[in-house]
Motif scaffolding. Sequence first.
Motif, PDB file in Angstrom:
ATOM      1  N   GLY A 112     113.771 -14.224  32.658  1.00  0.00           N
ATOM      2  CA  GLY A 112     114.004 -13.295  31.553  1.00  0.00           C
ATOM      3  C   GLY A 112     114.411 -14.020  30.284  1.00  0.00           C
ATOM      4  N   ALA A 113     115.235 -15.073  30.418  1.00  0.00           N
ATOM      5  CA  ALA A 113     115.644 -15.841  29.247  1.00  0.00           C
ATOM      6  C   ALA A 113     114.461 -16.561  28.614  1.00  0.00           C
ATOM      7  N   MET A 114     113.533 -17.067  29.428  1.00  0.00           N
ATOM      8  CA  MET A 114     112.361 -17.738  28.889  1.00  0.00           C
ATOM      9  C   MET A 114     111.490 -16.780  28.088  1.00  0.00           C
ATOM     10  N   ILE A 115     111.253 -15.604  28.631  1.00  0.00           N
ATOM     11  CA  ILE A 115     110.431 -14.620  27.926  1.00  0.00           C
ATOM     12  C   ILE A 115     111.130 -14.174  26.643  1.00  0.00           C
ATOM     13  N   THR A 116     112.443 -13.979  26.728  1.00  0.00           N
ATOM     14  CA  THR A 116     113.199 -13.569  25.542  1.00  0.00           C
ATOM     15  C   THR A 116     113.128 -14.625  24.450  1.00  0.00           C
ATOM     16  N   LEU A 117     113.251 -15.889  24.822  1.00  0.00           N
ATOM     17  CA  LEU A 117     113.179 -16.950  23.827  1.00  0.00           C
ATOM     18  C   LEU A 117     111.769 -17.086  23.251  1.00  0.00           C
ATOM     19  N   PHE A 118     110.752 -16.834  24.045  1.00  0.00           N
ATOM     20  CA  PHE A 118     109.388 -16.831  23.493  1.00  0.00           C
ATOM     21  C   PHE A 118     109.260 -15.753  22.424  1.00  0.00           C
ATOM     22  N   MET A 119     109.784 -14.553  22.700  1.00  0.00           N
ATOM     23  CA  MET A 119     109.763 -13.480  21.700  1.00  0.00           C
ATOM     24  C   MET A 119     110.573 -13.873  20.463  1.00  0.00           C
ATOM     25  N   ALA A 120     111.726 -14.516  20.685  1.00  0.00           N
ATOM     26  CA  ALA A 120     112.527 -14.963  19.546  1.00  0.00           C
ATOM     27  C   ALA A 120     111.753 -15.983  18.711  1.00  0.00           C
ATOM     28  N   GLY A 121     110.990 -16.835  19.379  1.00  0.00           N
ATOM     29  CA  GLY A 121     110.157 -17.780  18.654  1.00  0.00           C
ATOM     30  C   GLY A 121     109.097 -17.092  17.822  1.00  0.00           C
ATOM     31  N   LEU A 122     108.502 -16.019  18.352  1.00  0.00           N
ATOM     32  CA  LEU A 122     107.525 -15.248  17.574  1.00  0.00           C
ATOM     33  C   LEU A 122     108.160 -14.695  16.299  1.00  0.00           C
ATOM     34  N   VAL A 123     109.368 -14.138  16.446  1.00  0.00           N
ATOM     35  CA  VAL A 123     110.051 -13.579  15.280  1.00  0.00           C
ATOM     36  C   VAL A 123     110.340 -14.668  14.256  1.00  0.00           C
ATOM     37  N   ALA A 124     110.919 -15.777  14.707  1.00  0.00           N
ATOM     38  CA  ALA A 124     111.282 -16.855  13.777  1.00  0.00           C
ATOM     39  C   ALA A 124     110.044 -17.466  13.137  1.00  0.00           C
ATOM     40  N   GLY A 125     108.996 -17.687  13.933  1.00  0.00           N
ATOM     41  CA  GLY A 125     107.784 -18.275  13.394  1.00  0.00           C
ATOM     42  C   GLY A 125     107.117 -17.407  12.349  1.00  0.00           C
ATOM     43  N   SER A 126     107.006 -16.113  12.622  1.00  0.00           N
ATOM     44  CA  SER A 126     106.373 -15.220  11.648  1.00  0.00           C
ATOM     45  C   SER A 126     107.231 -15.091  10.384  1.00  0.00           C
ATOM     46  N   TRP A 127     108.555 -15.113  10.534  1.00  0.00           N
ATOM     47  CA  TRP A 127     109.435 -15.007   9.363  1.00  0.00           C
ATOM     48  C   TRP A 127     109.336 -16.257   8.495  1.00  0.00           C
ATOM     49  N   PHE A 128     109.404 -17.426   9.138  1.00  0.00           N
ATOM     50  CA  PHE A 128     109.271 -18.667   8.366  1.00  0.00           C
ATOM     51  C   PHE A 128     107.883 -18.772   7.737  1.00  0.00           C
ATOM     52  N   GLY A 129     106.852 -18.377   8.494  1.00  0.00           N
ATOM     53  CA  GLY A 129     105.506 -18.457   7.953  1.00  0.00           C
ATOM     54  C   GLY A 129     105.286 -17.548   6.773  1.00  0.00           C
ATOM     55  N   ALA A 130     105.893 -16.352   6.826  1.00  0.00           N
ATOM     56  CA  ALA A 130     105.756 -15.426   5.703  1.00  0.00           C
ATOM     57  C   ALA A 130     106.495 -15.931   4.469  1.00  0.00           C
ATOM     58  N   ARG A 131     107.545 -16.708   4.673  1.00  0.00           N
ATOM     59  CA  ARG A 131     108.302 -17.245   3.537  1.00  0.00           C
ATOM     60  C   ARG A 131     107.675 -18.508   2.970  1.00  0.00           C
ATOM     61  N   GLY A 132     106.717 -19.075   3.690  1.00  0.00           N
ATOM     62  CA  GLY A 132     106.197 -20.369   3.296  1.00  0.00           C
ATOM     63  C   GLY A 132     105.438 -20.375   2.002  1.00  0.00           C
ATOM     64  N   VAL A 133     104.882 -19.213   1.599  1.00  0.00           N
ATOM     65  CA  VAL A 133     104.090 -19.113   0.367  1.00  0.00           C
ATOM     66  C   VAL A 133     104.597 -17.933  -0.421  1.00  0.00           C
ATOM     67  N   PRO A 134     104.703 -18.018  -1.729  1.00  0.00           N
ATOM     68  CA  PRO A 134     105.199 -16.895  -2.509  1.00  0.00           C
ATOM     69  C   PRO A 134     104.372 -15.648  -2.289  1.00  0.00           C
ATOM     70  N   ALA A 135     105.014 -14.489  -2.466  1.00  0.00           N
ATOM     71  CA  ALA A 135     104.319 -13.222  -2.312  1.00  0.00           C
ATOM     72  C   ALA A 135     103.279 -13.056  -3.399  1.00  0.00           C
ATOM     73  N   THR A 136     102.407 -12.071  -3.193  1.00  0.00           N
ATOM     74  CA  THR A 136     101.302 -11.849  -4.111  1.00  0.00           C
ATOM     75  C   THR A 136     101.768 -11.695  -5.547  1.00  0.00           C
ATOM     76  N   ARG A 137     102.833 -10.946  -5.760  1.00  0.00           N
ATOM     77  CA  ARG A 137     103.227 -10.601  -7.118  1.00  0.00           C
ATOM     78  C   ARG A 137     103.767 -11.797  -7.877  1.00  0.00           C
ATOM     79  N   SER A 138     104.181 -12.856  -7.186  1.00  0.00           N
ATOM     80  CA  SER A 138     104.817 -13.989  -7.858  1.00  0.00           C
ATOM     81  C   SER A 138     103.846 -15.100  -8.223  1.00  0.00           C
ATOM     82  N   VAL A 139     102.550 -14.929  -7.903  1.00  0.00           N
ATOM     83  CA  VAL A 139     101.592 -15.975  -8.235  1.00  0.00           C
ATOM     84  C   VAL A 139     101.297 -15.921  -9.723  1.00  0.00           C
ATOM     85  N   PRO A 140     101.454 -17.022 -10.453  1.00  0.00           N
ATOM     86  CA  PRO A 140     101.300 -16.972 -11.906  1.00  0.00           C
ATOM     87  C   PRO A 140      99.851 -16.769 -12.324  1.00  0.00           C
ATOM     88  N   VAL A 141      99.686 -16.053 -13.445  1.00  0.00           N
ATOM     89  CA  VAL A 141      98.380 -15.848 -14.057  1.00  0.00           C
ATOM     90  C   VAL A 141      98.501 -16.251 -15.518  1.00  0.00           C
TER      91      VAL A 141
END
Length: 753
Positions: A570-599
């Motif tokens: 159960g701990a292994m599966i829980t940590l895999f899910m925690a990794g999904l959350v952390a990975g998607s959060w870090f990945g979403a922060r890796g590049v500025p959002a659409t509105r912040s891209v300069p034109v």
Amino acid sequence: MTDNRACPRPLPLGVSVAALGVSAVLTQLVMMRELLGAFEGNELVLGAILGNWLLLMGAGAWLGRWSDRLRQPAGVLAVLQAVLAILPVAMLLALRGLRHVLFLRGSAAGLSEITVFAFALLLPYCLTAGFLLALACGLLGRSAGSTGPARAYTLDSLGALVGGALFSFVLVRHVDHLWALYLGAALNLAAAATSAWSARRVALAATIALATAALATGAVLLDLDAWSIRLEHPRQQVLLSRQSPFGRVTVTTCGGQIDFFDAARPLFSLGERARAEELVHPAMAQRPDGRRVLVIGGGAAGLLDELVKWPVAGIDYVEIDAALVQAAWQFGVAALEDPRVRLIFDDARRYLQESPARYDVILLDVGEPSTFQANRFYTREFFALARRALSEQGVLAFRLGDYANHVSPELADMLAAAHRTLGEAFAHVRMLAFSSVVFLAGDRPLATDLAERIRQAGVRTRHLEPGILADAAAPLRQADLRRAVDRPAQINRDFNPVLYRHQMRFWISEFPLSFGLLEGVLLVVLAAYLVRLRPVGLAVFTTGLASSSLQIVLLIGFQIVHGYVYEGLGAMITLFMAGLVAGSWFGARGVPATRSVPVRASQRDEQQDRETPAQTERLTASLQAPRSRRTLIVLTLLLAALAGALPWLLGAMARPVHVGAFSGDLARPAFLALSLATGLLTGWVFPAAVRAQYESPARTGSKVYTADFVGSCLGSLLTATLLIPLLGVFAACWITAGFCGAAAALLAWRRVG
């Protein structure tokens, strides 16, 4: 057109997505446990069930690409989430009620029949849930722009993390499956009502609130769990049903006979002693003066009742499921009260690894090696553990297969592999052909005058008469067994489950696979989908395949090294899910959002005149695509490296660590770290893929979710049902690494279309 004014605010919408994640993982875990219990499941059945779930979720997500055309998406979200709250309860009741209507009671079902039944049962829920995920991507995209799909994925993974941990560590121990589904339903209904209210759909919110009240009233007043269990056991009186982390122990009676079940799967009947006598007394006759005996499984099924007839000083009974022993004690297994019997609730392999105790006889009765978990007790590594735990003249005994006066080709393969594997640990091996083939093994010569030794010990038997003992050792039967074991055979190892492979071949020979209309349509649709995948989609597909494959390998490896420790899994599966959350959060922060891209200022006015917000998002995403593609290549290569290194890591984790003055076992934290790392890399892929092929929130989320689900489906099917049984754990890792490396190379070579 879509009514933009009637959309839920970001917070209620985020709660809806998280609630969907919680309820989805609760439903998945409950239905998988129930289906495995209903159909006496092994890994082939598990792969078919999990494959159906993931494939249908992918189909639902694919349908969601058109969700941005809905005029009232908020209302659709609330209605479908309310429907989704009720479906799991209906699915559970249907499964328990229809199992013995559609399939002959007492007979086993084949893989094809199970696959079709699971497909039909899971279809409504999975299609709806997958569609809702894509719809949520579109709704979140209205406030978050191109990061909407990544936020939906993060919230969904966060909900799955909470739901998985809640079920694994709390619900499975304290409530039955139906109440776990009630909890998921309550969360979905509350989220749907809140979402509808936030979108100013007052009437809809009130209707959902009334449905919630009705469900709560029905759950309190109607004992649907007891009613459905009675449906599961028609024409029997249900005496007990008790949930545990390892299954659901059910005790019934009919015509004075008391039967024990794991859900709907028969375990044993009180008073049936033939199979127990065939295992216990030939083993004890080898060492009639033995003082200490270890019983691994089967004690409640009659082994203890026969064993206490011998003048032994102590009996250690190792059983992993305390609920089964408690039920057996409650319904009259008298030997459990014998003062010589000591109960040990643990995984037997872990017990042997950690205990210094020595025994004169070890009786092994854990069932056929038809699962990875059971195969661990028939490997060279386990037999070495058993040999270490035996005294100098000790004997190990177990049974294998069904013998009906001849050895079939499938049984011969199993006997040959078991005999050769035993020979790696013991100097002497003997077989007796009863209703099953009983193996006796030791380092001292084994006696042949079993009937006389049993008579001299004063042991009385019901079934095991001298004539039956003579027939089991008759020259014709012994010659039949000798021809079987003289054929070439591989050694059964922890990471190369040869016996499991032979058991699966035998099972498939009993239930030939059929290829019908459903299988043909699914194969054609899947092939067409894979052919049309672009490089980014192929990368997501491959990482989904790799993550599911690596998780299966890690879970199997953990059981091999540490035993079946429910909290650890159960701990292994829980940590895999925690990794999904952390990975998607870090990945979403890796590049500025659409509105912040300069034109550039010179372009801004012209863009405002000519471009819609959706076009602006696509333009911005296209600027981010090259960097996102490079991120995908790196992540895919890292997964390839992890898969390629895993065989070496598994071998290292199987050995204790000795570094200087430190001596200890680092395998457990290493397994947890690997699960977390796999989840982290997999979760990071989603936001990178969204940016690499962005079109619109709903359409892009649909594409990425579909590729992820379909890849995970094939990964679980191929790894559990084909790669590991046929080639072994290490080869499965290397093939997975090859898939990831090929996908990274293709992504680097071709431009994103």
